[in-house]
Design a protein around this motif. Structure first.
Motif, PDB file in Angstrom:
ATOM      1  N   LEU A  54       0.827  -1.211   0.000  1.00  0.00           N
ATOM      2  CA  LEU A  54       0.000   0.000   0.000  1.00  0.00           C
ATOM      3  C   LEU A  54       0.860   1.260   0.000  1.00  0.00           C
ATOM      4  O   LEU A  54       0.633   2.189  -0.787  1.00  0.00           O
ATOM      5  CB  LEU A  54      -0.919   0.002   1.224  1.00  0.00           C
ATOM      6  N   ILE A  55       1.850   1.293   0.878  1.00  0.00           N
ATOM      7  CA  ILE A  55       2.708   2.479   0.985  1.00  0.00           C
ATOM      8  C   ILE A  55       3.548   2.654  -0.280  1.00  0.00           C
ATOM      9  O   ILE A  55       3.737   3.780  -0.767  1.00  0.00           O
ATOM     10  CB  ILE A  55       3.605   2.382   2.231  1.00  0.00           C
ATOM     11  N   SER A  56       4.037   1.545  -0.841  1.00  0.00           N
ATOM     12  CA  SER A  56       4.846   1.621  -2.058  1.00  0.00           C
ATOM     13  C   SER A  56       4.043   2.183  -3.227  1.00  0.00           C
ATOM     14  O   SER A  56       4.526   3.039  -3.979  1.00  0.00           O
ATOM     15  CB  SER A  56       5.393   0.235  -2.416  1.00  0.00           C
ATOM     16  N   VAL A  57       2.807   1.712  -3.392  1.00  0.00           N
ATOM     17  CA  VAL A  57       1.948   2.221  -4.470  1.00  0.00           C
ATOM     18  C   VAL A  57       1.608   3.687  -4.224  1.00  0.00           C
ATOM     19  O   VAL A  57       1.550   4.492  -5.168  1.00  0.00           O
ATOM     20  CB  VAL A  57       0.673   1.365  -4.598  1.00  0.00           C
TER      21      VAL A  57
ATOM     22  N   PRO B  85      -8.303  10.010 -11.700  1.00  0.00           N
ATOM     23  CA  PRO B  85      -7.805   8.682 -11.301  1.00  0.00           C
ATOM     24  C   PRO B  85      -6.693   8.734 -10.255  1.00  0.00           C
ATOM     25  O   PRO B  85      -6.657   7.911  -9.343  1.00  0.00           O
ATOM     26  CB  PRO B  85      -7.295   8.088 -12.619  1.00  0.00           C
ATOM     27  N   GLN B  86      -5.771   9.713 -10.391  1.00  0.00           N
ATOM     28  CA  GLN B  86      -4.674   9.810  -9.427  1.00  0.00           C
ATOM     29  C   GLN B  86      -5.189  10.131  -8.030  1.00  0.00           C
ATOM     30  O   GLN B  86      -4.727   9.562  -7.041  1.00  0.00           O
ATOM     31  CB  GLN B  86      -3.660  10.879  -9.867  1.00  0.00           C
ATOM     32  N   VAL B  87      -6.155  11.050  -7.961  1.00  0.00           N
ATOM     33  CA  VAL B  87      -6.741  11.417  -6.673  1.00  0.00           C
ATOM     34  C   VAL B  87      -7.497  10.226  -6.087  1.00  0.00           C
ATOM     35  O   VAL B  87      -7.383   9.924  -4.890  1.00  0.00           O
ATOM     36  CB  VAL B  87      -7.682  12.629  -6.831  1.00  0.00           C
ATOM     37  N   THR B  88      -8.272   9.537  -6.927  1.00  0.00           N
ATOM     38  CA  THR B  88      -9.011   8.365  -6.474  1.00  0.00           C
ATOM     39  C   THR B  88      -8.059   7.291  -5.953  1.00  0.00           C
ATOM     40  O   THR B  88      -8.326   6.641  -4.937  1.00  0.00           O
ATOM     41  CB  THR B  88      -9.858   7.777  -7.615  1.00  0.00           C
ATOM     42  N   ALA B  89      -6.924   7.110  -6.650  1.00  0.00           N
ATOM     43  CA  ALA B  89      -5.943   6.107  -6.235  1.00  0.00           C
ATOM     44  C   ALA B  89      -5.375   6.438  -4.860  1.00  0.00           C
ATOM     45  O   ALA B  89      -5.300   5.571  -3.979  1.00  0.00           O
ATOM     46  CB  ALA B  89      -4.819   6.008  -7.270  1.00  0.00           C
ATOM     47  N   ILE B  90      -4.964   7.697  -4.662  1.00  0.00           N
ATOM     48  CA  ILE B  90      -4.413   8.109  -3.367  1.00  0.00           C
ATOM     49  C   ILE B  90      -5.471   7.973  -2.277  1.00  0.00           C
ATOM     50  O   ILE B  90      -5.207   7.472  -1.172  1.00  0.00           O
ATOM     51  CB  ILE B  90      -3.888   9.555  -3.432  1.00  0.00           C
ATOM     52  N   ALA B  91      -6.690   8.420  -2.577  1.00  0.00           N
ATOM     53  CA  ALA B  91      -7.780   8.326  -1.599  1.00  0.00           C
ATOM     54  C   ALA B  91      -8.075   6.865  -1.258  1.00  0.00           C
ATOM     55  O   ALA B  91      -8.332   6.525  -0.091  1.00  0.00           O
ATOM     56  CB  ALA B  91      -9.034   9.004  -2.149  1.00  0.00           C
TER      57      ALA B  91
ATOM     58  N   ILE C 111      -5.969   4.340  -1.382  1.00  0.00           N
ATOM     59  CA  ILE C 111      -4.868   3.808  -0.568  1.00  0.00           C
ATOM     60  C   ILE C 111      -5.033   4.222   0.887  1.00  0.00           C
ATOM     61  O   ILE C 111      -4.909   3.396   1.807  1.00  0.00           O
ATOM     62  CB  ILE C 111      -3.507   4.277  -1.125  1.00  0.00           C
ATOM     63  N   PHE C 112      -5.329   5.508   1.108  1.00  0.00           N
ATOM     64  CA  PHE C 112      -5.525   5.974   2.480  1.00  0.00           C
ATOM     65  C   PHE C 112      -6.761   5.336   3.104  1.00  0.00           C
ATOM     66  O   PHE C 112      -6.774   4.982   4.287  1.00  0.00           O
ATOM     67  CB  PHE C 112      -5.640   7.500   2.517  1.00  0.00           C
ATOM     68  N   GLY C 113      -7.816   5.164   2.303  1.00  0.00           N
ATOM     69  CA  GLY C 113      -9.014   4.512   2.805  1.00  0.00           C
ATOM     70  C   GLY C 113      -8.735   3.082   3.242  1.00  0.00           C
ATOM     71  O   GLY C 113      -9.171   2.646   4.307  1.00  0.00           O
ATOM     72  N   ASN C 114      -7.937   2.353   2.433  1.00  0.00           N
ATOM     73  CA  ASN C 114      -7.589   0.973   2.782  1.00  0.00           C
ATOM     74  C   ASN C 114      -6.662   0.915   3.995  1.00  0.00           C
ATOM     75  O   ASN C 114      -6.773   0.017   4.832  1.00  0.00           O
ATOM     76  CB  ASN C 114      -6.932   0.284   1.590  1.00  0.00           C
TER      77      ASN C 114
ATOM     78  N   GLY D 246     -13.068   3.740   6.365  1.00  0.00           N
ATOM     79  CA  GLY D 246     -12.519   3.848   5.017  1.00  0.00           C
ATOM     80  C   GLY D 246     -13.273   4.856   4.174  1.00  0.00           C
ATOM     81  O   GLY D 246     -12.674   5.653   3.445  1.00  0.00           O
ATOM     82  N   GLU D 247     -14.604   4.842   4.282  1.00  0.00           N
ATOM     83  CA  GLU D 247     -15.432   5.784   3.518  1.00  0.00           C
ATOM     84  C   GLU D 247     -15.148   7.229   3.919  1.00  0.00           C
ATOM     85  O   GLU D 247     -15.050   8.120   3.064  1.00  0.00           O
ATOM     86  CB  GLU D 247     -16.918   5.468   3.745  1.00  0.00           C
ATOM     87  N   SER D 248     -15.010   7.468   5.225  1.00  0.00           N
ATOM     88  CA  SER D 248     -14.765   8.828   5.722  1.00  0.00           C
ATOM     89  C   SER D 248     -13.420   9.352   5.237  1.00  0.00           C
ATOM     90  O   SER D 248     -13.304  10.501   4.780  1.00  0.00           O
ATOM     91  CB  SER D 248     -14.807   8.842   7.258  1.00  0.00           C
ATOM     92  N   VAL D 249     -12.395   8.516   5.339  1.00  0.00           N
ATOM     93  CA  VAL D 249     -11.052   8.934   4.918  1.00  0.00           C
ATOM     94  C   VAL D 249     -11.009   9.139   3.411  1.00  0.00           C
ATOM     95  O   VAL D 249     -10.446  10.136   2.918  1.00  0.00           O
ATOM     96  CB  VAL D 249     -10.005   7.887   5.355  1.00  0.00           C
TER      97      VAL D 249
END
Length: 331
Positions: A135-138, A249-255, A257-260, A275-278
């Motif tokens: 997760l952190i690497s991605v 897509p980039q924002v969704t990807a970062i969001a 990762i933080f959600g997970n 996860g939804e809140s974050v």
């Protein structure tokens, strides 16, 4: 024993209550809209490929666990490991109680093996660690492309800084662990500990040494973790593309990762609401606009429920096979 059971029930009730409260807050604030989730079933040309990505993430993670088991000389067939991975993922996703997927995997591995049980059980811990590393690497990889995809008014530096901090902490923890292991072996610090403590630490020491000797396998596990996380995030981005208000897509990807990452924290069962809140908070701040972003993450959660149905089927067949073995042994 009864007190322990009652305590676990109390904690579960508290977690369920927190999950309900968080979901209600998201609904009342307009960040979550259950009705719009149904749109994913109208866009099967996007939802089905997303489900394939989510399922592949589970399978690839099972392959990583198989590699970690082999590194500790626990040569369980790949097919069996993948079955246990599907079962564990099903229990983690569908059941809110304390009997999580890792516990189920641990019980099944314990039943399968007569020797090396402790190292096999610790491989589940190592598997969790590598999932976090993935997760952190991605997140680090995606952060390089983030500045080009967001609004100039977005709080980019805050999140890039947080990602860098997580990466530094991860690298620091690995270095500290290696130095600690070397020091313990070089100066025989363990010999100064009480016998009982040494007895409990022995399996950890043996497992760590086996992993250090198999360091090329650990590098492969890192790459596999990045692949598993990456394909799940691709699935999440694909689900997000179904919704007209989705962020880049980039924002969704970062969001995602933080959600997970935050969903792993055992505040609520499965991280429901957390996860939804974050995810929503990150999307709002990086996209510099408001929308029911939490709906996207909840749709991702629905997708995970669907792709874990095979795990339920495998679990039923696996239980039936175990009962038959017991019946044959008793004859």
């Amino acid at each position: 024993m009864l007190r322990a059971v009652k305590k676990s029930h109390v904690f579960l009730l508290i977690k369920l209550t927190l999950a309900v409260i968080l979901v209600m807050v998201l609904l009342n604030s307009g960040q979550l809209d259950f009705r719009s989730i149904l749109i994913v079933f109208e866009k099967l040309d996007l939802f089905v490929p997303a489900l394939v990505c989510l399922f592949l993430g589970i399978v690839i993670s099972g392959f990583r666990w198989w590699l970690l088991l082999r590194a500790t000389d626990n040569n369980i067939p790949l097919g069996t490991v993948l079955n246990l991975q599907l079962i564990g993922s099903f229990f983690s996703t569908w059941l809110p109680g304390a009997a999580g997927g890792d516990a189920v995997r641990g019980v099944q591995v314990f039943r399968l093996l007569k020797n090396g049980r402790s190292t096999a059980l610790l491989s589940i811990v190592a598997d969790r660690v590598f999932a976090m590393i993935g997760l952190i690497s991605v997140a680090v990889l995606v952060s390089f492309f983030l500045p080009m995809a967001i609004s100039p008014d977005a709080s980019i530096y805050e999140y890039v800084g947080l990602i860098q901090t997580l990466a530094f902490v991860l690298v620091g923890a690995i270095i500290l662990a290696l130095v600690g292991i070397y020091s313990a072996l070089r100066f025989s610090f363990i010999d100064y500990l009480p016998v009982k403590i040494r007895h409990y630490l022995h399996p950890f020491g043996v497992t760590l040494l086996m992993y250090l000797r198999a360091w090329p396998t650990l590098l492969i596990c890192w790459a596999v973790s990045v692949l598993a996380t990456g394909i799940v995030i691709i699935g999440m981005v694909t689900i997000a593309s179904i919704f007209s208000y989705a962020a880049n897509p980039q924002v969704t990807a970062i969001a995602g990762i933080f959600g997970n990452l935050f969903s792993v924290i055992p505040i609520t069962p499965g991280g429901v609401g957390v996860g939804e809140s974050v995810f929503s908070k990150v999307c709002v701040e990086l996209a510099a606009r408001t929308a029911p972003f939490a709906t996207i993450y909840f749709s991702f959660r629905v997708g995970m429920l669907i792709v874990n149905i095979p795990g339920m089927i495998v679990s039923l067949f696996y239980s039936t096979a175990r009962h038959r073995e017991k019946a044959d042994a008793s004859i």
